[in-house]
Scaffold this motif. Structure first.
Motif, PDB file in Angstrom:
ATOM      1  N   VAL A  51       0.773  -1.292  -0.294  1.00 36.60           N
ATOM      2  CA  VAL A  51      -0.459   0.030  -0.107  1.00 36.60           C
ATOM      3  C   VAL A  51       0.747   1.596  -0.532  1.00 36.60           C
ATOM      4  N   ILE A  52       1.897   1.604   0.729  1.00 43.93           N
ATOM      5  CA  ILE A  52       2.867   2.508   0.677  1.00 43.93           C
ATOM      6  C   ILE A  52       3.311   2.945  -0.443  1.00 43.93           C
ATOM      7  N   SER A 141       3.000  15.533   2.827  1.00 40.11           N
ATOM      8  CA  SER A 141       2.789  14.916   4.308  1.00 40.11           C
ATOM      9  C   SER A 141       4.161  13.849   3.566  1.00 40.11           C
ATOM     10  N   LEU A 142       4.071  13.146   2.917  1.00 43.29           N
ATOM     11  CA  LEU A 142       5.144  11.832   2.326  1.00 43.29           C
ATOM     12  C   LEU A 142       6.532  12.707   3.213  1.00 43.29           C
ATOM     13  N   SER A 143       6.929  13.887   2.349  1.00 38.42           N
ATOM     14  CA  SER A 143       8.349  13.999   2.489  1.00 38.42           C
ATOM     15  C   SER A 143       8.698  14.690   4.075  1.00 38.42           C
ATOM     16  N   VAL A 144       7.127  15.189   4.635  1.00 40.16           N
ATOM     17  CA  VAL A 144       8.146  16.243   5.861  1.00 40.16           C
ATOM     18  C   VAL A 144       7.653  14.613   6.540  1.00 40.16           C
ATOM     19  N   MET A 145       6.899  13.305   6.333  1.00 41.32           N
ATOM     20  CA  MET A 145       7.208  12.241   7.463  1.00 41.32           C
ATOM     21  C   MET A 145       8.527  11.811   7.085  1.00 41.32           C
ATOM     22  N   ALA A 271       5.012  11.297  12.752  1.00 39.64           N
ATOM     23  CA  ALA A 271       5.234  12.611  12.669  1.00 39.64           C
ATOM     24  C   ALA A 271       4.611  13.147  11.792  1.00 39.64           C
ATOM     25  N   ILE A 272       3.617  11.728  10.277  1.00 39.52           N
ATOM     26  CA  ILE A 272       2.754  12.667   9.787  1.00 39.52           C
ATOM     27  C   ILE A 272       1.350  12.385  10.715  1.00 39.52           C
ATOM     28  N   ILE A 320      -1.701   5.816   5.276  1.00 37.95           N
ATOM     29  CA  ILE A 320      -0.449   5.841   5.088  1.00 37.95           C
ATOM     30  C   ILE A 320      -0.418   5.885   6.863  1.00 37.95           C
ATOM     31  N   ALA A 321      -0.987   5.874   8.079  1.00 39.13           N
ATOM     32  CA  ALA A 321      -0.398   5.832   9.578  1.00 39.13           C
ATOM     33  C   ALA A 321      -0.645   4.441   9.681  1.00 39.13           C
TER      34      ALA A 321
END
Length: 362
Positions: A51-52, A141-145, A271-272, A320-321
């Protein structure tokens, strides 16, 4: 009703048979191969990994993306977050505007056919394609995570390794500083950081948040180093004349990598959610940039009339989480040598049959 007491010899024989099955499966395999095999047996973790990967590839190829300012990836989606197509109205339910065009019902069942349409996630108040906005927000959001996870993992590993290896005054100073950071709620730290650095961009915000996200990891790494530094292979390396730096990075750290990897996955999951919470209360990513939390904050008032503006960002956040958490759970089971695979009934029967044949031959 008569209960038959199970013989202790039968129990020990069954246990030894299960151990023999487990040991036979890992015979001749390296540690990396054993970890990989255990991980891919965790169905939820493998599915979450898929999924990720799918979400990452999907969102980063949908829109134009520039990697490190050098490589430009052309997106396959026709709209961008800045485009202003004509706002759809008239055929939307309950006299709303900008409703989604995605359809899952085939025509022979009375639907419009399976397809995305021009605006699969609908449009916002001024007509912008919401699919493009969600893709852009998921990218951010993925980049921040990832940035928070990388910065937090680096600092936490270094602080925990130094504290656990040297102990004494160094350990006391570093751990008291860690305890001080832990006592401050993460949302408070994030709000202060977001208020001062949110306008500098998502990557700067992620970097500053990563400077405060290492505390839990450092304590776990410290505990692992305190245990490993007393092992025989460390004493042998010290007797052989290895320096402290070599002992830390060549002998102890590779044996603690399992704890680090598992902790980093959980750190990235938190983080996300932290970025989403900060953006929701207005202290995270700010416009004109986009993130999933910012989209939820901006369109929360439309939940009763146009709920799709709330559903899709929330769906990506939850996906994602949860996926990161399941991957961390699978990695924890894979790296833990005390975790054994559940032996099936068929394998137990085969083991018992083989044991009886061996006893008969004797």
């Amino acid at each position: 009703m008569i209960f038959k007491k199970k013989n202790s010899s039968d129990t020990s024989a069954s246990t030894s048979g299960e151990n023999a099955i487990a040991n036979k499966e890992v015979e001749g395999l390296s540690q990396g191969q054993i970890v990989r095999r255990r991980f891919f047996r965790h169905r939820a973790a493998v599915f979450s990994l898929g999924v990720i990967i799918f979400i990452t590839v999907f969102v980063f190829t949908a829109l134009d993306f520039r990697f490190l300012g050098m490589w430009h990836v052309k997106g396959w989606w026709k709209w961008s977050p800045q485009d202003l197509p004509e706002l759809r109205f008239g055929d939307c339910p309950n006299d709303t505007v900008g409703c989604p065009t995605i359809s899952f019902r085939p025509k022979f069942l009375g639907g419009n056919g399976i397809g995305l349409g021009d605006h699969p996630f609908g449009q916002d108040d001024i007509g912008r394609d919401f699919f493009a906005l969600v893709m852009k927000g998921t990218q951010r959001s993925l980049s921040v995570m990832i940035v928070i996870g990388a910065v937090g993992a680096t600092i936490g590993t270094v602080v925990g390794a130094i504290s656990g290896f040297y102990r004494g005054k160094v350990d006391a100073i570093l751990m008291r500083f860690t305890d001080f950071i832990i006592t401050i709620p993460a949302i408070i730290i994030g709000s202060v950081v977001g208020f001062h650095f949110g306008n500098l961009g998502a990557m700067f915000l992620a970097f500053y948040l990563g400077l405060f996200a290492w505390t839990g990891l450092s304590r776990l790494v410290r505990g692992e180093f305190l245990t490993l530094r007393e092992r025989e292979f460390v004493d042998a390396a010290r007797v052989a004349g290895a320096s402290n730096r070599r002992i830390i990075f060549k002998h102890i750290l590779p044996n603690a990598v399992g704890v680090i990897i598992v902790s980093v996955t959980l750190l990235m999951s938190g983080a996300i959610l932290l970025e989403t919470a900060l953006s929701y209360i207005g202290f995270g990513v700010v416009e004109p940039d986009v993130s999933l939390g910012l989209l939820i904050n901006k369109y929360q008032d439309s939940f009763t009339t146009r709920p799709w503006l709330f559903w899709y960002p929330g769906l990506f956040i939850i996906s994602i989480a949860l996926s990161i958490n399941f991957i961390g759970d699978g990695l924890r089971d894979a790296f833990d040598p005390r975790q054994r695979r559940r032996i099936s009934k068929k394998e137990r029967q085969e083991s018992a049959t083989a044991r009886k044949l061996a006893q008969a031959n004797d």
